[in-house]
Design an enzyme around this catalytic site. Sequence first.
Site: not given
Ligand code: SAH
Ligand code: SF4
Length: 415
Positions: A144, A141, A338, A381, A117, A209-210, A262
Amino acid sequence: MSRDPAETPDTAGPDAAADPASPDDVAVLDPYDLDHDGIAALLEELDQPSYRADQVAEWLDRGVDDPHQMTNLPTDLRASLAARFGPTRPRLVAHSVADAGRTHKLLLEYHDGVAIETVLMLYPDRATVCISTQAGCAMGCPFCATGQAGFRRQLTAGEVIRQVMVAHAVLASGQLSAAVEVQAEESGDLRLPDGHPERVTNVVFMGMGEPMANLPATLATIDYLHERLGLSARSITVSTVGLVPAIRRLAQHGKPVTLAVSLHASDDELRDDLVPPNRQHPLASVEAAMEDYRATTNRRVSIEWCLIGDVNDSDEQARGLAAIARRTRSHVNVIPMNPTPGVRWKEPSAAAVARFMSTLDEAGANATLRDTRGRDADAACGQLLASYTLGQGRRLPVAVGAAERIDARRQDPES
Ligand code: SAH
Ligand code: SF4
């Protein structure tokens, strides 16, 4: 040169190296996977004069990837290029609209059926696209959606770049208003905002993704956005859980993009479970990498904090966060969680959010409360999930059971 997909950092996740981009990718040449030198080498192989490389690159930068439409090239060259380029253009399989018409979630499917997406967010003065760097994520995480589904595969540089090209095309065509019209019939109260740029102005690596676990594709995309599309480093934000060696390499890359870390927890015990890669890269090392990034690039680092009800919204966490923000001179973005399918935790109450923000303020942190865009279409996002294609991928072993451990400690702080 073709960008090297094998150059994967050791932090890529458990199966990143073992999982090739696709079983048949040797036969598939994506023109967006070639940097300018790569295009030049290809044209040299086809016995073409060097200025042809600029012509091909210009078409690609305008979003034209079909050699038959590259009208200033000789017809036989168009045919030769068409024979080389594989069917790598992603299909736009769904377009959903949220936030009264300002957020557009695009579901893209690549040639091997993997879907990811990309989110386009419209503001009066900006058009920001949120891009994915991996199909799924291995980091696990527990709050997420992407993390719950696990890791499917790395995206190539071309696949990441193409998300921006699709967003450009959607912006420049009538597709935005068409999607709004269709969905307005179902859910009403949607319309396109009055003014917005016709091209992508900002890119955030906050999709699936990371990015630091797919560093070659991330760096190549940054180069493409900066050198070929003319985006300033300032208008590009890379979000990471804090994979320290990759942050240091990004700092050395010479393009001072905004780095967002993060954090989500201000002590290692909680962060080990909330952000499992913390076990390899504990807070002190992440903090040192943030300082190093600021010193090398002269850019202020951002801290992202997903605020989860009764998990990381205490005064103690707020004070710990403020101390880290002060030491690293970072700006904090607090994003109430969220609600996510399969995740038992909830967003914090309004009172808890207010209290957390005022504790941060009292403790001297520079902080902003943000709302994730696209809540009503679960297109926020950073918590994206192409659920029907991802299935259960692999996650870091430490991620399994993380939520249970956090809840057990909450109920019995001595455990
Ligand atoms: N993997 C990277 C980039 C993608 S996630 C990272 O984790 O930084 C981008 C952001 O969305 C991160 O800060 C993550 O913690 C946040 N995020 C993930 N799940 C979420 C949720 N359920 N509600 C709000 N923010 C969320
Ligand atoms: Fe964690 Fe970012 Fe991967 Fe979601 S996308 S599992 S917040 S590292």
